[in-house]
Motif scaffolding. Structure first.
Motif, mmCIF file in Angstrom:
data_model
loop_
_atom_site.group_PDB
_atom_site.id
_atom_site.type_symbol
_atom_site.label_atom_id
_atom_site.label_comp_id
_atom_site.label_asym_id
_atom_site.label_seq_id
_atom_site.Cartn_x
_atom_site.Cartn_y
_atom_site.Cartn_z
ATOM 1 N N SER B 492 0.723 -1.213 -0.054
ATOM 2 C CA SER B 492 -0.025 0.040 -0.015
ATOM 3 C C SER B 492 0.895 1.164 0.062
ATOM 4 C CB SER B 492 -1.004 -0.171 1.301
ATOM 5 O OG SER B 492 -0.153 -0.012 2.345
ATOM 6 N N GLN B 493 1.914 1.081 0.591
ATOM 7 C CA GLN B 493 2.846 2.388 0.557
ATOM 8 C C GLN B 493 3.388 2.651 -0.928
ATOM 9 O OE1 GLN B 493 5.434 3.171 3.596
ATOM 10 N NE2 GLN B 493 4.040 2.246 5.443
ATOM 11 N N LEU B 494 3.845 1.413 -1.529
ATOM 12 C CA LEU B 494 4.259 1.576 -2.796
ATOM 13 C C LEU B 494 3.251 2.183 -3.645
ATOM 14 C CD1 LEU B 494 6.161 -1.935 -3.290
ATOM 15 C CD2 LEU B 494 7.210 0.379 -3.180
ATOM 16 N N GLN B 495 2.201 1.723 -3.168
ATOM 17 C CA GLN B 495 0.871 2.254 -4.088
ATOM 18 C C GLN B 495 0.627 3.663 -4.058
ATOM 19 O OE1 GLN B 495 -2.664 0.095 -3.464
ATOM 20 N NE2 GLN B 495 -3.802 1.331 -5.121
ATOM 21 N N LEU B 496 0.816 4.104 -2.907
ATOM 22 C CA LEU B 496 0.619 5.543 -2.306
ATOM 23 C C LEU B 496 1.730 6.422 -2.956
ATOM 24 C CD1 LEU B 496 -1.132 7.379 -0.554
ATOM 25 C CD2 LEU B 496 0.680 7.155 1.382
ATOM 26 N N LEU B 497 2.821 5.904 -2.860
ATOM 27 C CA LEU B 497 4.012 6.769 -3.441
ATOM 28 C C LEU B 497 3.899 6.709 -4.981
ATOM 29 C CD1 LEU B 497 6.868 5.245 -1.277
ATOM 30 C CD2 LEU B 497 6.118 7.839 -1.436
ATOM 31 N N ALA B 498 3.492 5.455 -5.579
ATOM 32 C CA ALA B 498 3.110 5.656 -6.938
ATOM 33 C C ALA B 498 2.319 6.680 -7.437
ATOM 34 C CB ALA B 498 3.033 4.347 -7.532
ATOM 35 N N GLN B 499 1.268 6.407 -6.713
ATOM 36 C CA GLN B 499 0.084 7.481 -6.880
ATOM 37 C C GLN B 499 0.256 8.673 -6.885
ATOM 38 O OE1 GLN B 499 -3.298 6.535 -4.243
ATOM 39 N NE2 GLN B 499 -3.746 8.757 -4.002
ATOM 40 N N HIS B 500 1.048 9.430 -6.069
ATOM 41 C CA HIS B 500 1.496 10.674 -5.919
ATOM 42 C C HIS B 500 2.429 11.052 -6.886
ATOM 43 C CE1 HIS B 500 -0.532 12.066 -2.289
ATOM 44 N NE2 HIS B 500 -0.296 10.974 -2.014
ATOM 45 N N ILE B 501 3.209 10.220 -7.601
ATOM 46 C CA ILE B 501 4.343 10.391 -8.601
ATOM 47 C C ILE B 501 3.481 10.700 -10.056
ATOM 48 C CG2 ILE B 501 6.268 9.439 -9.958
ATOM 49 C CD1 ILE B 501 7.248 7.999 -7.542
ATOM 50 N N ALA B 502 2.380 9.762 -9.928
ATOM 51 C CA ALA B 502 1.571 9.635 -11.101
ATOM 52 C C ALA B 502 0.717 11.207 -11.191
ATOM 53 C CB ALA B 502 0.547 8.687 -11.207
ATOM 54 N N ALA B 503 0.468 11.722 -10.128
ATOM 55 C CA ALA B 503 -0.399 12.709 -9.692
ATOM 56 C C ALA B 503 0.539 14.086 -10.350
ATOM 57 C CB ALA B 503 -0.930 12.979 -8.481
ATOM 58 N N LEU B 504 1.738 13.866 -9.850
ATOM 59 C CA LEU B 504 2.703 14.857 -10.081
ATOM 60 C C LEU B 504 3.020 15.027 -11.840
ATOM 61 C CD1 LEU B 504 5.448 15.181 -7.390
ATOM 62 C CD2 LEU B 504 3.586 16.859 -7.800
ATOM 63 N N CYS B 505 3.089 13.859 -12.414
ATOM 64 C CA CYS B 505 3.450 13.901 -13.966
ATOM 65 C C CYS B 505 2.238 13.586 -14.748
ATOM 66 C CB CYS B 505 4.729 13.175 -14.116
ATOM 67 S SG CYS B 505 4.563 11.545 -13.629
ATOM 68 N N GLY B 506 1.281 13.677 -14.198
ATOM 69 C CA GLY B 506 -0.042 13.597 -14.969
ATOM 70 C C GLY B 506 -0.101 12.181 -15.739
ATOM 71 N N ALA B 507 0.423 11.166 -14.900
ATOM 72 C CA ALA B 507 0.588 9.711 -15.546
ATOM 73 C C ALA B 507 -0.718 8.936 -15.231
ATOM 74 C CB ALA B 507 1.747 9.234 -14.842
ATOM 75 N N THR B 508 -0.666 7.952 -16.342
ATOM 76 C CA THR B 508 -1.812 7.008 -15.712
ATOM 77 C C THR B 508 -1.129 5.961 -14.772
ATOM 78 O OG1 THR B 508 -1.383 5.844 -17.618
ATOM 79 C CG2 THR B 508 -3.138 6.931 -17.749
ATOM 80 N N PHE B 509 -1.795 5.357 -13.832
ATOM 81 C CA PHE B 509 -1.003 4.766 -13.011
ATOM 82 C C PHE B 509 -2.020 3.374 -12.778
ATOM 83 C CE2 PHE B 509 -2.228 4.440 -8.156
ATOM 84 C CZ PHE B 509 -0.995 3.622 -7.676
ATOM 85 N N GLY B 510 -1.300 2.369 -12.629
ATOM 86 C CA GLY B 510 -1.995 0.991 -12.415
ATOM 87 C C GLY B 510 -1.170 -0.154 -12.106
ATOM 88 N N PHE B 511 -2.210 -1.415 -12.152
ATOM 89 C CA PHE B 511 -1.437 -2.555 -11.676
ATOM 90 C C PHE B 511 -1.584 -3.674 -12.829
ATOM 91 C CE2 PHE B 511 -2.766 -0.692 -7.732
ATOM 92 C CZ PHE B 511 -1.639 -0.938 -6.975
ATOM 93 N N PHE B 512 -0.483 -4.436 -12.954
ATOM 94 C CA PHE B 512 -0.602 -5.235 -14.315
ATOM 95 C C PHE B 512 -1.748 -6.279 -14.036
ATOM 96 C CE2 PHE B 512 3.723 -3.776 -15.324
ATOM 97 C CZ PHE B 512 3.412 -3.379 -16.756
ATOM 98 N N GLY B 513 -1.694 -6.523 -12.513
ATOM 99 C CA GLY B 513 -2.489 -7.654 -12.187
ATOM 100 C C GLY B 513 -2.037 -8.939 -12.302
ATOM 101 N N GLU B 514 -2.379 -9.735 -11.199
ATOM 102 C CA GLU B 514 -1.567 -11.201 -11.029
ATOM 103 C C GLU B 514 -2.382 -12.433 -12.250
ATOM 104 O OE1 GLU B 514 -0.820 -14.592 -8.019
ATOM 105 O OE2 GLU B 514 -1.279 -12.895 -7.000
ATOM 106 N N ALA B 515 -3.608 -12.316 -12.140
ATOM 107 C CA ALA B 515 -4.049 -13.635 -12.817
ATOM 108 C C ALA B 515 -5.272 -12.943 -13.671
ATOM 109 C CB ALA B 515 -4.306 -14.591 -11.882
ATOM 110 N N ALA B 516 -5.855 -14.252 -14.201
ATOM 111 C CA ALA B 516 -7.143 -13.837 -15.156
ATOM 112 C C ALA B 516 -8.133 -12.992 -14.631
ATOM 113 C CB ALA B 516 -7.514 -15.065 -15.870
#
Lengths: 162, 784
Positions: B492-516
């Motif tokens: 969740s911390q990784l997610q939170l940090l990635a979310q803030h990085i995404a917000a700063l550079c206008g990025a789309t942010f997501g997860f590859f997802g483990e399975a079908a």
């Protein structure tokens, strides 16, 4: 006029004489009835009877499992399963012909690229149960082994027309 | 735009379009072998020669760009003569072994030879012989004399697969295709070369000689393995899956398929398949009728719920289960009064539960990955976990995208990496915080209080700075978190940090997802926080041992974050009901085994990581007495008198979940109410880094015989930096004993200097390492 002819026909027995003449012709004609099974009709080298699977002279089975006969069979009487044999060649693990379904059209023989499945001159075979006419690979190979000399001779006679 | 005329038909095409593309758009077929729409132009087969007005000689349609006013004749006397001439040359060296060739019936050369070939050969000389090659367990190159040197396979390797696995050596008549990189061709995408090969030179080894193409019926299905949801054509003969091919879907798998999707069907016909319900009585397994088994389960669950409370029942399912199965499982468990249901078996950090705006998803459409120009990939074994998504990222890098990578291992992604930071799992939050800080400084932005503390505690390294610059300079930026990041104890911390990085550079942010069904599981509410009353998550359910467990497709020692804890919990439970397609290790701890069907024998729905809902029908009849899991769960629901279990078909279940649901609104990666703290997790000594090897991810691939012979399925080894080995006085190649908590495993240790210091890389999801504990955390290494 017709009345007059009919009048004479009633007592001259013309039809009877005609009939007896036909009977008489056949009575003295050459007889073509064959006393099967003591006597047999002649067969051509393209006769389409019981199926056989052939082997090469070195005892290797000819069939390579291409399934063209199975695909072409209009009665869907052939069932084949294949796999890779230990030596890497394509071989059948199952080669069944349901002779109850078979219509002896000869397309299987026609389609075979290696002359493996052939129809022999054998027509006198029977089964006591329906299942007896379901020929499996060992049965077909046995037919081939038993009649190989005749089969080979027939294929040789036919070769020049193919 | 350019106007041209082909066979008298006018078409307007864009500049740079080739004649063959323009013709195909008009529906005019030009024969070809080496041309493929997804590959570069080689123009070496010459089959596509066409007549073009004012050109003295026929020109190859694939390599001729259109020009204004061009008049093309594809079937003129000159064109057909040229094509027939080419065909005669191609057939000179091609063996006449169509009857034994697996390509027979679907062979491009065979088809075109009917139209353009002569009825007899004029060629009397000896044919060229190319020796067969053994290139691994997946692709058969046994008859290389059939090769017409179109080099599609070579171009596929370079352009799509990322590595030149096959190459063409020597020249002229001696030219031959051979393995270039190693002895075997079994990377995660190599099976596509079989589809690409226009002749029978490269064929499928598992399928070899087992059936002809005209015997197979073709049924649509969806891949149950990775989160992409590849579209499959399952080919069936005599109620048995014989092989799997791709169905073209430009938005999902294009025309490709990963080897996992292509060859996993062997696992469906495994001898380990469970075909009758079984009950353990007095330590012995008895085969029983469905009625008996289901009554036993219903009575057992009712008794446990009644005597000890429903919260003593827990249900676990794999994310490879269908939407319908997951939905009915949670409905059953909730109907019993428990809320302990989870499908996120390998996750270890659940602090983001119910603090997220929706189900974690890719954040964009799969097809948009190709258009991204800056990537930040966090904690992903991208190539092995998502082979076709990796290929899309690779295509993006070809168009100039920069890839920034933060991970704990440095596996070759077969694409240029702009910046990478390979650190131990405990340092990953720090690196992300550094990137965030660098980015915030560059953009002069004030950060949210939730991340201020961790950002203040770090100073950006040069690499973090470079990553921030790279991300800031992009127009279409994507920040994607992989399976490793989702399984990470600080997910969740990784997610939170990635979310803030995404917000700063206008990025789309997501997860590859483990399975079908990683997204589908949330929509099916197979999570403990789906309704007002919260239950226990997958990890808590094992830590606080329950009296009864219902396992859907789960192999406790292979599918869980902590196999040791999982086996202990299963062993201590009064009743374990295993719904499984296979007779597996559950025989040791389960009380009832209910045979359910894999994806080919049931209808169902998967929701891929991009939120694409794909339903499929069963392709074959269930094996033996196995039954689709949704039916089993439905009957169990009836037996337990839980209301609302009167579905007539799986579509009714799906509709109950999805009709009236605003799917896009249910997806969301944004976290609220979580804050990142500096250095909250530390491990003394060595720490474990685990991947789930590509062919160990789920029950079906684990039983796919050919995939298990590939290099990727080799017995796991412990990988360590050579400095760490020296510290422990160990030699590379030595056997070591790895210990985690109460369990240990003996593996050989190999030096791998691409790993960060202080970590041991040990694969999870494998029987050899099932004795070990959690996928992350402290691990002891000593000489065995």
């Amino acid at each position: 006029m017709e009345k007059i002819t009919n009048f004479f026909k009633t007592f001259l027995l013309l039809e009877l004489v005609k009939g007896m003449a036909l009977t008489g012709r056949h009575f003295f004609a050459r007889k073509i009835t064959v006393q099967f099974p003591e006597e047999k009709t002649p067969q051509g080298f393209r006769f389409r009877g019981l199926h056989a699977l052939r082997r090469y002279a070195n005892d290797e089975e000819r069939c390579i499992g291409c399934k063209l006969c199975e695909a072409v069979c209009p009665a869907m009487a052939i069932h084949i399963e294949t796999e890779e044999r230990a030596d890497g060649t394509r071989r059948t693990t199952r080669y069944d012909i349901d002779l109850v379904k078979c219509i002896f059209c000869g397309l299987c023989e026609e389609s075979c690229p290696v002359d493996a499945i052939v129809e022999t001159r054998i027509l006198e075979y029977h089964g006591e149960k329906r299942g007896d006419l379901y020929y499996t690979k060992p049965m077909l190979l046995a037919v081939g082994e038993k009649h190989e000399a005749q089969i080979a001779k027939d294929r040789a006679s036919d070769a020049k027309y193919r | 735009m350019i106007n041209i005329e082909i066979d008298g038909k006018h078409i307007e095409v864009e500049n740079g379009c080739s004649v063959i593309d323009a013709a195909h758009r008009l529906g005019i077929y030009i024969p070809h072998f080496c041309y493929h729409k997804k590959l570069s132009i080689a123009a070496n087969c010459r089959m596509c020669l066409v007549q073009i007005e004012k050109a003295p000689k026929p020109l190859p349609a694939c390599a001729t760009p259109v020009a204004e006013g061009m008049k093309v004749f594809t079937a003129s006397e000159q064109a057909v003569k040229a094509q027939k001439g080419v065909m005669e040359f191609l057939l000179i060296n091609h063996p006449l072994d169509c009857p034994i060739c697996d390509q027979g019936g679907e062979c491009e050369l065979q088809d075109l030879a009917v139209g353009y070939g002569g009825s007899a050969s004029r060629y009397q000389e000896e044919k060229r012989v190319v020796l067969h090659k053994d290139i691994g367990p997946l692709v058969a190159a046994e008859e290389m004399s059939r090769c017409i040197n179109c080099t599609r396979c070579v171009r596929f390797g370079i352009e799509i697969g990322g590595a030149m696995e096959l190459g063409q050596a020597f020249r002229g008549e001696h030219a031959e295709i051979m393995a270039f990189m190693s002895d075997t061709v079994d990377s995660e995408l190599s099976g596509n070369m079989i589809d690409l090969c226009p002749v029978g030179a490269l064929t499928s080894k598992p399928f070899r000689y087992s059936a002809r193409t005209w015997e197979l019926s073709r049924r649509k299905s969806i891949s149950p393995h990775d989160s992409l949801g590849s579209n499959l054509a399952v080919q069936v003969k005599n109620n048995r899956v014989m092989r799997v091919l791709p169905i073209e879907n430009e938005d999902v798998n294009e025309c490709w398929l990963s080897d996992k999707d292509r060859f996993s069907y062997e696992g469906l016909n495994s001898a380990e398949r469970l075909t009758k319900p079984m009950i353990k009585q007095g330590g012995k397994w008895l085969e029983v009728e469905w009625q008996v088994a289901l009554e036993y389960v219903a009575n057992g669950l009712r008794q446990i719920a009644h005597e000890t409370g429903a919260e003593n029942i827990g249900a676990l399912a794999t994310p490879n289960s269908t939407l319908e199965e997951l939905y009915l499982l949670q409905k059953l468990v909730r109907g019993l009064g428990s809320h302990n249901v989870d499908f996120r078996l390998r996750q270890s950090d659940f602090s983001a539960d119910s603090k997220q705006t929706g189900a974690p998803w890719l954040g964009m459409a799969v097809a948009d990955i190709n258009r991204v120009d800056r990537f930040l990939l966090v904690g992903s074994f991208l190539r092995k976990d998502h082979p076709l998504l990796a290929s899309r990222v690779r295509q993006a890098t070809k168009a100039g995208a920069q890839v920034n990578l933060i991970h704990s291992t440095d596996d070759d992604l077969l694409m240029p990496i702009a910046n990478k930071e390979i650190v131990s799992p405990t340092e990953m939050t720090t690196v992300l915080a550094q990137v965030l800080k660098a980015l915030a400084t560059a953009k002069q932005a004030t950060l949210d209080t939730s991340v201020q503390q961790i950002v203040q505690s770090v100073t950006p390294s040069a690499i973090a700075q470079a990553m921030a610059d790279s991300l800031a300079g992009g127009e279409r930026v994507a920040i994607l978190l992989g399976n490793f990041a989702q399984q990470h104890p600080q997910a969740s911390q990784l997610q939170l940090l990635a979310q803030h990085i995404a917000a700063l550079c206008g990025a789309t942010f997501g997860f590859f997802g483990e399975a079908a069904n990683s997204v589908g599981g949330y929509l099916a509410q197979a999570v403990p926080f789906a309704d007002a009353e919260h239950g226990m998550n997958a990890s808590a359910m094992l830590a606080a041992q329950r009296k009864a467990y219902i396992l859907l497709n789960v192999e406790a020692e292979l599918d869980m974050q902590n196999p040791q804890q999982a086996l202990a919990a299963m062993g201590a439970a009064d009743m374990v009901v295993a719904l499984s397609a296979y007779k597996h290790h559950a025989t040791e701890y389960a009380d009832v085994l209910l045979p359910i069907t894999p994806f080919t024998e049931t209808s169902g729905t998967f929701i891929s990581s991009e939120g694409r809902v794909q339903s499929f029908k069963g392709t074959v009849q269930p094996l033996g007495e196995a039954r689709p899991a949704w039916k089993v769960l439905r009957v169990l629901g009836n037996m337990l008198n839980i209301p609302g279990f009167d579905y007539n078909n799986s579509e009714a279940v799906r509709d109950e979940v999805l009709v009236g649901t605003d799917l896009p609104a249910k997806l969301g990666n944004v976290l609220h109410g979580v804050s990142a703290q500096a250095a909250t997790w530390d491990v003394t000594g060595l720490q474990r880094v685990s991947d789930v090897p590509i062919y160990a991810t789920d029950a079906i691939v684990r039983r796919a015989a050919s995939l298990q012979k590939t290099r990727d399925a080799a017995t796991p080894r412990a990988l360590m930096h050579s400095v760490e080995l020296k510290k422990l006085n160990l030699q590379s190649g030595e056997m070591v004993k790895l210990t985690q908590e109460h369990g240990s495993a003996r593996l050989s240790v190999i030096a791998d200097d691409s790993l960060p210091h202080g970590v041991v890389r040990v694969a999870a999801g494998h029987a050899v390492t099932a004795e070990l504990g959690a996928m992350f955390g402290a691990i002891m290494v000593e000489r065995a």
